[in-house]
Design a protein around this motif. Structure first.
Motif, PDB file in Angstrom:
ATOM      1  N   SER A 101      21.288 -59.996  71.874  1.00  0.00           N
ATOM      2  CA  SER A 101      20.018 -60.444  72.434  1.00  0.00           C
ATOM      3  C   SER A 101      19.274 -59.263  73.043  1.00  0.00           C
ATOM      4  O   SER A 101      19.837 -58.171  73.192  1.00  0.00           O
ATOM      5  CB  SER A 101      20.265 -61.482  73.535  1.00  0.00           C
ATOM      6  OG  SER A 101      20.913 -60.857  74.635  1.00  0.00           O
ATOM      7  N   GLY A 102      18.022 -59.521  73.391  1.00  0.00           N
ATOM      8  CA  GLY A 102      17.212 -58.488  74.025  1.00  0.00           C
ATOM      9  C   GLY A 102      17.765 -58.089  75.383  1.00  0.00           C
ATOM     10  O   GLY A 102      17.822 -56.905  75.726  1.00  0.00           O
ATOM     11  N   ALA A 103      18.151 -59.094  76.163  1.00  0.00           N
ATOM     12  CA  ALA A 103      18.681 -58.794  77.497  1.00  0.00           C
ATOM     13  C   ALA A 103      19.908 -57.900  77.392  1.00  0.00           C
ATOM     14  O   ALA A 103      20.057 -56.930  78.145  1.00  0.00           O
ATOM     15  CB  ALA A 103      19.031 -60.090  78.221  1.00  0.00           C
ATOM     16  N   ASN A 106      19.018 -54.375  76.611  1.00  0.00           N
ATOM     17  CA  ASN A 106      18.522 -53.685  77.802  1.00  0.00           C
ATOM     18  C   ASN A 106      19.647 -53.364  78.784  1.00  0.00           C
ATOM     19  O   ASN A 106      19.642 -52.306  79.422  1.00  0.00           O
ATOM     20  CB  ASN A 106      17.430 -54.516  78.482  1.00  0.00           C
ATOM     21  CG  ASN A 106      16.129 -54.484  77.692  1.00  0.00           C
ATOM     22  OD1 ASN A 106      15.877 -53.537  76.946  1.00  0.00           O
ATOM     23  ND2 ASN A 106      15.307 -55.503  77.845  1.00  0.00           N
ATOM     24  N   PHE A 135       8.806 -57.474  81.482  1.00  0.00           N
ATOM     25  CA  PHE A 135       9.836 -58.493  81.261  1.00  0.00           C
ATOM     26  C   PHE A 135      10.976 -57.865  80.479  1.00  0.00           C
ATOM     27  O   PHE A 135      10.765 -57.321  79.396  1.00  0.00           O
ATOM     28  CB  PHE A 135       9.297 -59.705  80.495  1.00  0.00           C
ATOM     29  CG  PHE A 135      10.360 -60.759  80.318  1.00  0.00           C
ATOM     30  CD1 PHE A 135      10.696 -61.622  81.346  1.00  0.00           C
ATOM     31  CD2 PHE A 135      11.073 -60.857  79.129  1.00  0.00           C
ATOM     32  CE1 PHE A 135      11.717 -62.561  81.206  1.00  0.00           C
ATOM     33  CE2 PHE A 135      12.089 -61.793  78.971  1.00  0.00           C
ATOM     34  CZ  PHE A 135      12.409 -62.654  80.011  1.00  0.00           C
ATOM     35  N   HIS A 136      12.181 -57.946  81.033  1.00  0.00           N
ATOM     36  CA  HIS A 136      13.313 -57.299  80.373  1.00  0.00           C
ATOM     37  C   HIS A 136      14.500 -58.221  80.122  1.00  0.00           C
ATOM     38  O   HIS A 136      15.517 -57.764  79.603  1.00  0.00           O
ATOM     39  CB  HIS A 136      13.750 -56.070  81.175  1.00  0.00           C
ATOM     40  CG  HIS A 136      12.689 -55.012  81.256  1.00  0.00           C
ATOM     41  ND1 HIS A 136      12.177 -54.378  80.145  1.00  0.00           N
ATOM     42  CD2 HIS A 136      11.989 -54.509  82.309  1.00  0.00           C
ATOM     43  CE1 HIS A 136      11.238 -53.511  80.511  1.00  0.00           C
ATOM     44  NE2 HIS A 136      11.101 -53.575  81.818  1.00  0.00           N
ATOM     45  N   GLY A 137      14.402 -59.496  80.496  1.00  0.00           N
ATOM     46  CA  GLY A 137      15.493 -60.412  80.159  1.00  0.00           C
ATOM     47  C   GLY A 137      15.908 -61.299  81.318  1.00  0.00           C
ATOM     48  O   GLY A 137      15.346 -61.228  82.404  1.00  0.00           O
ATOM     49  N   GLU A 187       7.768 -51.344  78.460  1.00  0.00           N
ATOM     50  CA  GLU A 187       7.281 -51.892  77.195  1.00  0.00           C
ATOM     51  C   GLU A 187       5.946 -51.197  76.901  1.00  0.00           C
ATOM     52  O   GLU A 187       5.086 -51.146  77.773  1.00  0.00           O
ATOM     53  CB  GLU A 187       7.000 -53.389  77.323  1.00  0.00           C
ATOM     54  CG  GLU A 187       8.160 -54.258  77.736  1.00  0.00           C
ATOM     55  CD  GLU A 187       7.658 -55.536  78.425  1.00  0.00           C
ATOM     56  OE1 GLU A 187       7.380 -56.525  77.737  1.00  0.00           O
ATOM     57  OE2 GLU A 187       7.534 -55.528  79.661  1.00  0.00           O
ATOM     58  N   GLU A 192       5.491 -60.650  77.577  1.00  0.00           N
ATOM     59  CA  GLU A 192       5.464 -61.824  78.461  1.00  0.00           C
ATOM     60  C   GLU A 192       4.458 -61.607  79.590  1.00  0.00           C
ATOM     61  O   GLU A 192       3.888 -62.559  80.109  1.00  0.00           O
ATOM     62  CB  GLU A 192       6.859 -62.083  79.045  1.00  0.00           C
ATOM     63  CG  GLU A 192       7.956 -62.280  78.000  1.00  0.00           C
ATOM     64  CD  GLU A 192       7.659 -63.379  77.004  1.00  0.00           C
ATOM     65  OE1 GLU A 192       7.288 -64.476  77.447  1.00  0.00           O
ATOM     66  OE2 GLU A 192       7.772 -63.139  75.790  1.00  0.00           O
ATOM     67  N   ASP A 220      11.568 -50.533  75.837  1.00  0.00           N
ATOM     68  CA  ASP A 220      11.975 -51.903  75.522  1.00  0.00           C
ATOM     69  C   ASP A 220      11.047 -52.391  74.406  1.00  0.00           C
ATOM     70  O   ASP A 220       9.903 -52.766  74.648  1.00  0.00           O
ATOM     71  CB  ASP A 220      11.868 -52.792  76.766  1.00  0.00           C
ATOM     72  CG  ASP A 220      12.230 -54.251  76.474  1.00  0.00           C
ATOM     73  OD1 ASP A 220      12.301 -54.629  75.292  1.00  0.00           O
ATOM     74  OD2 ASP A 220      12.426 -55.013  77.443  1.00  0.00           O
ATOM     75  N   VAL A 222      11.874 -54.870  72.341  1.00  0.00           N
ATOM     76  CA  VAL A 222      12.450 -56.150  71.930  1.00  0.00           C
ATOM     77  C   VAL A 222      11.379 -57.025  71.260  1.00  0.00           C
ATOM     78  O   VAL A 222      11.648 -57.687  70.260  1.00  0.00           O
ATOM     79  CB  VAL A 222      13.092 -56.864  73.138  1.00  0.00           C
ATOM     80  CG1 VAL A 222      13.442 -58.306  72.815  1.00  0.00           C
ATOM     81  CG2 VAL A 222      14.341 -56.109  73.588  1.00  0.00           C
ATOM     82  N   GLN A 223      10.178 -56.990  71.808  1.00  0.00           N
ATOM     83  CA  GLN A 223       9.098 -57.802  71.233  1.00  0.00           C
ATOM     84  C   GLN A 223       8.182 -56.987  70.319  1.00  0.00           C
ATOM     85  O   GLN A 223       7.661 -57.502  69.326  1.00  0.00           O
ATOM     86  CB  GLN A 223       8.268 -58.422  72.376  1.00  0.00           C
ATOM     87  CG  GLN A 223       7.302 -59.478  71.924  1.00  0.00           C
ATOM     88  CD  GLN A 223       6.812 -60.401  73.041  1.00  0.00           C
ATOM     89  OE1 GLN A 223       5.714 -60.915  72.976  1.00  0.00           O
ATOM     90  NE2 GLN A 223       7.610 -60.636  74.060  1.00  0.00           N
ATOM     91  N   LYS A 249      14.580 -59.718  69.147  1.00  0.00           N
ATOM     92  CA  LYS A 249      13.703 -60.698  68.509  1.00  0.00           C
ATOM     93  C   LYS A 249      13.636 -60.635  66.976  1.00  0.00           C
ATOM     94  O   LYS A 249      14.380 -61.303  66.307  1.00  0.00           O
ATOM     95  CB  LYS A 249      12.313 -60.626  69.141  1.00  0.00           C
ATOM     96  CG  LYS A 249      12.332 -61.123  70.592  1.00  0.00           C
ATOM     97  CD  LYS A 249      10.979 -61.497  71.125  1.00  0.00           C
ATOM     98  CE  LYS A 249      11.085 -62.318  72.393  1.00  0.00           C
ATOM     99  NZ  LYS A 249      11.278 -61.566  73.633  1.00  0.00           N
TER     100      LYS A 249
HETATM  101  C1  LIG Z   1      12.190 -61.465  74.834  1.00  0.00           C
HETATM  102  C2  LIG Z   1      12.285 -60.180  75.534  1.00  0.00           C
HETATM  103  C3  LIG Z   1      13.478 -59.769  76.167  1.00  0.00           C
HETATM  104  C4  LIG Z   1      14.695 -60.671  76.259  1.00  0.00           C
HETATM  105  O1  LIG Z   1      15.246 -60.951  75.027  1.00  0.00           O
HETATM  106  P1  LIG Z   1      16.358 -62.106  74.881  1.00  0.00           P
HETATM  107  O2  LIG Z   1      16.776 -62.024  73.452  1.00  0.00           O
HETATM  108  O3  LIG Z   1      15.695 -63.391  75.242  1.00  0.00           O
HETATM  109  O4  LIG Z   1      17.457 -61.774  75.814  1.00  0.00           O
HETATM  110  C5  LIG Z   1      13.518 -58.516  76.734  1.00  0.00           C
HETATM  111  N1  LIG Z   1      12.452 -57.698  76.696  1.00  0.00           N
HETATM  112  C6  LIG Z   1      11.301 -58.053  76.099  1.00  0.00           C
HETATM  113  C7  LIG Z   1      10.162 -57.095  76.057  1.00  0.00           C
HETATM  114  C8  LIG Z   1      11.167 -59.316  75.510  1.00  0.00           C
HETATM  115  O5  LIG Z   1      10.003 -59.665  74.950  1.00  0.00           O
END
Ligand SMILES: *Cc1c(COP(=O)(O)O)cnc(C)c1O
Length: 387
Positions: A101-103, A106, A135-137, A187, A192, A220, A222-223, A249
């Protein structure tokens, strides 16, 4: 008992859910249990990067499930090696750690920054700068890292060692990047937090300060990663390579995977026994990820993503109710003049369109494979709602 009642009786109520039960998906269209269809401008929060049940992706995933679905990370698998090779090449990084996962990605990045610093400088240099509105998780540590007070409730004590800097405030960054800091995590476009891109000068300042003080830069993505912005990484739009990049993601086309990638500086910081994940690098997820990279690592495909982003922006620009459009590529934030974003998202649903929100904006993260025809169809619904 119907699905929604059963669900609410047995699943923890952590989400404000829309009252619809998703059942099928094909291409850019989802359908619920009543057979009602929805054009998907959200792709499961940017996760179904190739849309629903893309046939190459589905074939590869099914084939891998039948071959070997999982093995512990005490052994090697070819599919994880192949995916790691292609992923690091696409990202311009050296090595990767796979989580789910993203969290988790991180968390891994935070561990790398702290251990890099500990190995080199010893104790007392453990702080990590993160940005206000980031937002990091949802783990305790990534909540700590997240620079929004609404996330800092109930779960005390939170992990120590995070310092928040106001995005785009170079003086604030300079003042806080002292000798206790080992990492800066950010980011490039806060997702978010409202789909807000950092200013180029601020990103330049991050890299300048980090280089001068041997601070680990952590993007980060993730998104924003995996082609979302029309480049493989959003950072490629800003012309810098961070020391560490986190992805999740969209990385495996809808299967759970997170990845923490390191450049040369930090590639060998995590040694045997210092980190792990039972499911990390799962062969099925890697097989799906390889099919995502077939597209998202291809420059011609990325150019198409950028073009579609422009197409969206042109169409959105023609709607008088829209005050502004933010983001890059197919990561789109829409500010409204008079209407409420959450209300629009709800009404869009009734009209067969899935959109997301982020703070006060409507947010679009359509599948990277969306067709112009589907964009037109969805935009027609959105334009009507914004009349
Ligand atoms: C969604 C998101 C996360 C968390 O990812 P998960 O898979 O829900 O743990 C972390 N950082 C960013 C920038 C995100 O958009």
């Amino acid at each position: 008992m119907n699905t929604i009642d059963k669900f609410n009786e047995h699943v923890m109520g952590t989400y404000g859910r829309y009252p619809l039960v998703m059942e099928n998906g094909s291409g850019e269209t989802a359908s619920d249990e009543t057979g009602k269809k929805y054009i998907d401008f959200g792709s499961g929060i940017g996760t179904n990067s190739l849309g629903y049940s893309n046939s190459d992706w589905a074939d590869a995933v099914c084939e891998q499930v039948r071959k070997i679905q999982h093995t512990s990370n005490y052994y090697y698998t070819k599919v994880q090696a192949d995916f790691a090779e292609k992923l690091t090449a696409a990202a311009g990084m050296e090595k990767v750690f796979f989580g789910n996962s993203g969290a988790e990605a991180n968390e891994c990045a935070i561990k790398i920054a702290r251990k890099y610093s500990f190995d080199k400088y010893g104790k007392g240099r453990h702080n990590i700068i993160t940005l206000v509105n980031s937002f990091h998780g949802r783990t305790i540590t990534t909540l700590s890292a997240t620079g929004q007070d609404v996330f800092h409730n109930y779960f005390f004590p939170f992990t120590e060692g995070f310092i928040n800097v106001t995005a785009n405030d170079i003086d604030d960054l300079k003042a806080k990047a002292d000798d206790t800091v080992c990492g800066i995590m950010f980011e490039h476009i806060q997702g978010e937090g409202g789909v807000n891109a950092l200013e180029q000068s601020f990103v330049d300042a991050i890299y300048e300060i980090a280089a001068a003080k041997d601070i680990v830069t952590i993007a980060d993505e993730v998104q924003t990663g995996i082609g979302r912005t029309g480049k493989f990484l959003a950072g490629d739009n800003f012309g810098h390579k961070p020391d560490v990049v986190t992805l999740a993601k969209g990385i495996a086309g809808g299967l759970p995977m997170g990845a923490c990638l390191s450049g040369k500086k930090c590639a060998d910081v995590l040694t045997s026994g210092t980190h792990g994940s039972t499911f990390g690098g799962n062969p099925v997820c890697c097989a799906g990820g390889l099919k995502v990279l077939d597209k998202a690592a291809d420059p011609a495909f990325l150019e198409e993503v950028a073009k579609k982003g422009e197409y969206f922006r042109t169409k959105l620009g023609e709607i008088p109710e829209i005050a502004g459009v933010s983001g890059m590529g197919l990561m789109i934030g829409i500010s409204l003049k008079t209407k409420d974003a959450k209300d629009i998202a709800k009404k869009a649903l009734d009209n067969g369109l899935l959109v997301l929100t982020a703070k006060e904006k409507v947010r679009l993260l359509p599948p990277l494979t969306i067709t112009y025809e589907e964009i037109d169809k969805g935009m027609e619904i959105l334009a009507e709602l914004l009349k």
